[in-house]
Write a protein that holds these residues in place. Structure first.
Motif, PDB file in Angstrom:
ATOM      1  N   GLY A 123       0.793  -1.225   0.000  1.00 21.51           N
ATOM      2  CA  GLY A 123       0.000   0.000   0.000  1.00 21.51           C
ATOM      3  C   GLY A 123       0.823   1.270   0.000  1.00 21.51           C
ATOM      4  N   ARG A 124       2.046   1.181   0.561  1.00 23.90           N
ATOM      5  CA  ARG A 124       2.929   2.345   0.616  1.00 23.90           C
ATOM      6  C   ARG A 124       4.310   1.941   0.110  1.00 23.90           C
ATOM      7  NH1 ARG A 124       3.099   4.105   6.685  1.00 23.90           N
ATOM      8  NH2 ARG A 124       4.701   5.475   5.835  1.00 23.90           N
ATOM      9  N   ARG A 125       4.987   2.866  -0.536  1.00 21.80           N
ATOM     10  CA  ARG A 125       6.314   2.600  -1.091  1.00 21.80           C
ATOM     11  C   ARG A 125       7.241   2.074   0.006  1.00 21.80           C
ATOM     12  NH1 ARG A 125      11.307   5.172  -2.563  1.00 21.80           N
ATOM     13  NH2 ARG A 125      11.854   4.719  -4.748  1.00 21.80           N
ATOM     14  N   MET A 126       7.994   1.040  -0.327  1.00 23.76           N
ATOM     15  CA  MET A 126       8.854   0.393   0.664  1.00 23.76           C
ATOM     16  C   MET A 126      10.288   0.305   0.142  1.00 23.76           C
ATOM     17  SD  MET A 126       6.350  -2.757   1.766  1.00 23.76           S
ATOM     18  CE  MET A 126       7.369  -3.245   3.145  1.00 23.76           C
ATOM     19  N   SER A 127      11.211   0.848   0.895  1.00 23.38           N
ATOM     20  CA  SER A 127      12.633   0.725   0.595  1.00 23.38           C
ATOM     21  C   SER A 127      13.385   0.620   1.911  1.00 23.38           C
ATOM     22  CB  SER A 127      13.128   1.930  -0.205  1.00 23.38           C
ATOM     23  OG  SER A 127      14.515   1.820  -0.462  1.00 23.38           O
ATOM     24  N   ARG A 128      14.059  -0.508   2.095  1.00 24.90           N
ATOM     25  CA  ARG A 128      14.829  -0.758   3.332  1.00 24.90           C
ATOM     26  C   ARG A 128      13.966  -0.585   4.586  1.00 24.90           C
ATOM     27  NH1 ARG A 128      20.254  -1.213   2.459  1.00 24.90           N
ATOM     28  NH2 ARG A 128      20.975  -0.711   0.348  1.00 24.90           N
ATOM     29  N   VAL A 129      12.797  -1.174   4.536  1.00 23.34           N
ATOM     30  CA  VAL A 129      11.855  -1.093   5.659  1.00 23.34           C
ATOM     31  C   VAL A 129      12.188  -2.167   6.687  1.00 23.34           C
ATOM     32  CG1 VAL A 129       9.422  -1.404   6.288  1.00 23.34           C
ATOM     33  CG2 VAL A 129      10.027  -0.058   4.286  1.00 23.34           C
ATOM     34  N   ARG A 130      12.166  -1.797   7.952  1.00 19.38           N
ATOM     35  CA  ARG A 130      12.426  -2.760   9.020  1.00 19.38           C
ATOM     36  C   ARG A 130      11.209  -3.681   9.213  1.00 19.38           C
ATOM     37  NH1 ARG A 130      13.894   2.035  11.419  1.00 19.38           N
ATOM     38  NH2 ARG A 130      12.153   1.898  12.869  1.00 19.38           N
ATOM     39  N   PRO A 131      11.423  -4.908   9.701  1.00 24.70           N
ATOM     40  CA  PRO A 131      10.306  -5.838   9.887  1.00 24.70           C
ATOM     41  C   PRO A 131       9.155  -5.255  10.702  1.00 24.70           C
ATOM     42  CG  PRO A 131      12.371  -7.023  10.125  1.00 24.70           C
ATOM     43  CD  PRO A 131      12.728  -5.565  10.015  1.00 24.70           C
ATOM     44  N   GLU A 132       9.465  -4.506  11.745  1.00 28.83           N
ATOM     45  CA  GLU A 132       8.409  -3.958  12.598  1.00 28.83           C
ATOM     46  C   GLU A 132       7.606  -2.851  11.905  1.00 28.83           C
ATOM     47  OE1 GLU A 132      12.362  -2.067  14.022  1.00 28.83           O
ATOM     48  OE2 GLU A 132      11.641  -3.992  13.237  1.00 28.83           O
ATOM     49  N   GLN A 133       8.077  -2.396  10.743  1.00 26.55           N
ATOM     50  CA  GLN A 133       7.355  -1.361   9.994  1.00 26.55           C
ATOM     51  C   GLN A 133       6.539  -1.931   8.838  1.00 26.55           C
ATOM     52  OE1 GLN A 133      11.000   0.788   8.937  1.00 26.55           O
ATOM     53  NE2 GLN A 133      10.302   2.519  10.187  1.00 26.55           N
ATOM     54  N   VAL A 134       6.679  -3.214   8.573  1.00 29.16           N
ATOM     55  CA  VAL A 134       6.099  -3.794   7.357  1.00 29.16           C
ATOM     56  C   VAL A 134       4.577  -3.699   7.328  1.00 29.16           C
ATOM     57  CG1 VAL A 134       5.666  -6.000   6.181  1.00 29.16           C
ATOM     58  CG2 VAL A 134       8.016  -5.288   6.713  1.00 29.16           C
ATOM     59  N   TRP A 135       3.917  -4.060   8.434  1.00 30.39           N
ATOM     60  CA  TRP A 135       2.448  -4.098   8.404  1.00 30.39           C
ATOM     61  C   TRP A 135       1.837  -2.756   8.028  1.00 30.39           C
ATOM     62  CZ3 TRP A 135       0.773  -8.539   7.496  1.00 30.39           C
ATOM     63  CH2 TRP A 135       1.241  -9.680   8.164  1.00 30.39           C
ATOM     64  N   GLU A 136       2.451  -1.662   8.461  1.00 34.97           N
ATOM     65  CA  GLU A 136       1.883  -0.351   8.142  1.00 34.97           C
ATOM     66  C   GLU A 136       2.070   0.019   6.671  1.00 34.97           C
ATOM     67  OE1 GLU A 136       5.078   2.925   9.561  1.00 34.97           O
ATOM     68  OE2 GLU A 136       4.646   1.389  11.083  1.00 34.97           O
ATOM     69  N   HIS A 137       2.876  -0.761   5.948  1.00 34.59           N
ATOM     70  CA  HIS A 137       3.099  -0.514   4.525  1.00 34.59           C
ATOM     71  C   HIS A 137       2.278  -1.444   3.631  1.00 34.59           C
ATOM     72  CE1 HIS A 137       6.567   1.644   6.132  1.00 34.59           C
ATOM     73  NE2 HIS A 137       6.695   2.223   4.946  1.00 34.59           N
ATOM     74  N   LEU A 138       1.646  -2.457   4.214  1.00 37.08           N
ATOM     75  CA  LEU A 138       0.833  -3.377   3.429  1.00 37.08           C
ATOM     76  C   LEU A 138      -0.627  -2.956   3.488  1.00 37.08           C
ATOM     77  CD1 LEU A 138       2.452  -6.815   4.430  1.00 37.08           C
ATOM     78  CD2 LEU A 138       2.867  -5.434   2.370  1.00 37.08           C
ATOM     79  N   ALA A 139      -1.340  -3.122   2.375  1.00 35.81           N
ATOM     80  CA  ALA A 139      -2.706  -2.619   2.288  1.00 35.81           C
ATOM     81  C   ALA A 139      -3.758  -3.706   2.282  1.00 35.81           C
ATOM     82  CB  ALA A 139      -2.871  -1.778   1.016  1.00 35.81           C
ATOM     83  N   ALA A 140      -3.438  -4.875   1.726  1.00 36.25           N
ATOM     84  CA  ALA A 140      -4.506  -5.842   1.461  1.00 36.25           C
ATOM     85  C   ALA A 140      -3.968  -7.257   1.378  1.00 36.25           C
ATOM     86  CB  ALA A 140      -5.216  -5.475   0.160  1.00 36.25           C
ATOM     87  N   VAL A 141      -4.918  -8.184   1.377  1.00 37.85           N
ATOM     88  CA  VAL A 141      -4.599  -9.602   1.251  1.00 37.85           C
ATOM     89  C   VAL A 141      -5.528 -10.215   0.209  1.00 37.85           C
ATOM     90  CG1 VAL A 141      -6.204 -10.303   3.085  1.00 37.85           C
ATOM     91  CG2 VAL A 141      -4.229 -11.738   2.570  1.00 37.85           C
ATOM     92  N   THR A 142      -5.049 -11.230  -0.465  1.00 39.41           N
ATOM     93  CA  THR A 142      -5.886 -11.972  -1.402  1.00 39.41           C
ATOM     94  C   THR A 142      -5.363 -13.397  -1.508  1.00 39.41           C
ATOM     95  OG1 THR A 142      -6.961 -11.874  -3.571  1.00 39.41           O
ATOM     96  CG2 THR A 142      -4.604 -11.384  -3.516  1.00 39.41           C
ATOM     97  N   ALA A 143      -6.059 -14.209  -2.298  1.00 39.53           N
ATOM     98  CA  ALA A 143      -5.643 -15.593  -2.541  1.00 39.53           C
ATOM     99  C   ALA A 143      -4.831 -15.661  -3.823  1.00 39.53           C
ATOM    100  CB  ALA A 143      -6.864 -16.499  -2.640  1.00 39.53           C
ATOM    101  N   ALA A 144      -3.930 -16.635  -3.886  1.00 34.07           N
ATOM    102  CA  ALA A 144      -3.118 -16.825  -5.085  1.00 34.07           C
ATOM    103  C   ALA A 144      -3.012 -18.308  -5.405  1.00 34.07           C
ATOM    104  CB  ALA A 144      -1.720 -16.241  -4.885  1.00 34.07           C
ATOM    105  N   ASN A 145      -3.001 -18.596  -6.708  1.00 34.37           N
ATOM    106  CA  ASN A 145      -2.679 -19.929  -7.189  1.00 34.37           C
ATOM    107  C   ASN A 145      -1.368 -19.790  -7.949  1.00 34.37           C
ATOM    108  OD1 ASN A 145      -2.527 -22.511  -8.193  1.00 34.37           O
ATOM    109  ND2 ASN A 145      -4.530 -22.515  -9.158  1.00 34.37           N
ATOM    110  N   ASP A 146      -0.272 -20.074  -7.258  1.00 30.44           N
ATOM    111  CA  ASP A 146       1.082 -19.876  -7.770  1.00 30.44           C
ATOM    112  C   ASP A 146       1.475 -21.096  -8.613  1.00 30.44           C
ATOM    113  OD1 ASP A 146       3.717 -19.129  -8.155  1.00 30.44           O
ATOM    114  OD2 ASP A 146       4.371 -19.777  -6.169  1.00 30.44           O
ATOM    115  N   MET A 147       0.894 -21.184  -9.807  1.00 32.10           N
ATOM    116  CA  MET A 147       1.091 -22.376 -10.635  1.00 32.10           C
ATOM    117  C   MET A 147       2.533 -22.492 -11.119  1.00 32.10           C
ATOM    118  SD  MET A 147      -2.439 -22.390 -12.806  1.00 32.10           S
ATOM    119  CE  MET A 147      -3.131 -20.791 -12.416  1.00 32.10           C
ATOM    120  N   THR A 148       2.982 -23.742 -11.239  1.00 31.50           N
ATOM    121  CA  THR A 148       4.358 -24.021 -11.620  1.00 31.50           C
ATOM    122  C   THR A 148       4.416 -25.202 -12.569  1.00 31.50           C
ATOM    123  OG1 THR A 148       5.069 -23.338  -9.399  1.00 31.50           O
ATOM    124  CG2 THR A 148       6.674 -24.523 -10.731  1.00 31.50           C
ATOM    125  N   ALA A 149       5.188 -25.069 -13.628  1.00 25.52           N
ATOM    126  CA  ALA A 149       5.513 -26.214 -14.485  1.00 25.52           C
ATOM    127  C   ALA A 149       6.754 -26.861 -13.881  1.00 25.52           C
ATOM    128  CB  ALA A 149       5.764 -25.756 -15.912  1.00 25.52           C
TER     129      ALA A 149
END
Length: 281
Positions: A132-158
């Motif tokens: 949700g917010r630009r991230m560069s060299r963000v510390r782990p404790e700051q990550v959640w405030e930079h994420l906006a949303a969640v969704t499902a993924a089907n990470d298909m692989t050959a």
């Protein structure tokens, strides 16, 4: 503040309310484009309602809610169950890769199996997070405030392409191999972002059932590490890995007529069907 759950429709972005989709007056075709405006979900919260439609009327009509994402980051071997099943050592650093955004299909799409290149196409149920917010060299404790949303993924692989080339981006970037959706849930609607369930069924049979609480590299650590090597922009997607139970684990790969459904709580089910390449059966 009520969490937003957004879908992309031919008429634009819509808010999911129960069994209805509320079409919003927004200049954005999908959630990645919305977040790229730099205001998070605020424009969707204040947008004027245009009309309401039964969700059932949109069956087969939904568009990819993150088709315009700039980057899709993935990670290999990030569930303890997967490492234990395969007997592989727990990695000391995340095994990261990028997928071509052109691989993202619409929810419910029928994906053509690349049978001229692979006989081992596999599904991978994953929880995906949207920046949700630009991230560069963000510390782990700051990550959640930079994420906006969640969704499902089907990470298909050959799988055979992966083994032959050693290049995840090739094995995962065939058309339709990067399914995301069917909706995108504002992170404020997730009770515990560190413990999000994910499940996969193949033709109605459950084969994967786990939670991000089982990650080897938890989300704050994973995303922080990526941000120290590459800038993450609003609308970028970070996949979190897949638990045990893939086709590779059972040596049963996808074929024409199969249907995979990925579910993440609060997100509309992500379904993908498979068809044969013309001239193949």
């Amino acid at each position: 503040m009520t969490a937003l759950n957004l879908v992309a429709t031919p008429g634009g972005l819509a808010r999911v309310e129960g069994r209805e989709a509320v079409l919003l007056d927004l200049p954005c075709g999908d959630v990645a484009e919305l977040l790229a405006l730099g205001e998070g979900f605020a424009p969707a919260r204040r947008a004027r309602e245009l009309r309401r439609l039964p969700l059932a009327d949109l069956e087969g009509e939904l568009l990819a809610p993150l088709a315009r994402t700039r980057a899709i980051w993935g990670v290999g071997l990030n569930y303890r169950s997967k490492a234990e099943l395969t007997g592989r050592p727990v990695p000391k650093e995340p095994i990261l890769f990028l997928r071509a955004p052109s691989a993202v299909p619409a929810p419910g799409a029928e994906v053509e199996l690349p049978q001229d290149r692979s006989s081992q196409v596999d599904y991978e149920a994953e929880v995906a997070f949207v920046v949700g917010r630009r991230m560069s060299r963000v510390r782990p404790e700051q990550v959640w405030e930079h994420l906006a949303a969640v969704t499902a993924a089907n990470d298909m692989t050959a799988r055979d392409v992966m083994a032959a080339t050693g290049t995840p981006s090739l094995a995962k970037s065939f058309p339709g191999f990067g399914a995301l959706g069917a909706s995108v849930l504002d992170l404020s609607g997730v009770p515990d972002p560190g413990d999000i369930a994910v499940r996969a069924t193949v033709n109605g049979v459950v084969h994967q059932d786990s939670s991000t609480a089982e990650l080897i590299f938890p989300v704050p650590d994973l995303v922080s590490r990526i941000s120290h090597f590459a800038v993450l922009e609003p609308g970028d997607v970070v996949l979190t890995g897949t638990p045990a139970g893939t086709g590779q684990d059972r040596q049963v790969f996808l074929g024409p007529g199969d249907e995979v459904e990925i579910t993440v709580p609060g997100v509309l089910p992500l379904r993908t069907r498979y068809r044969a390449l013309p001239g193949h059966s």
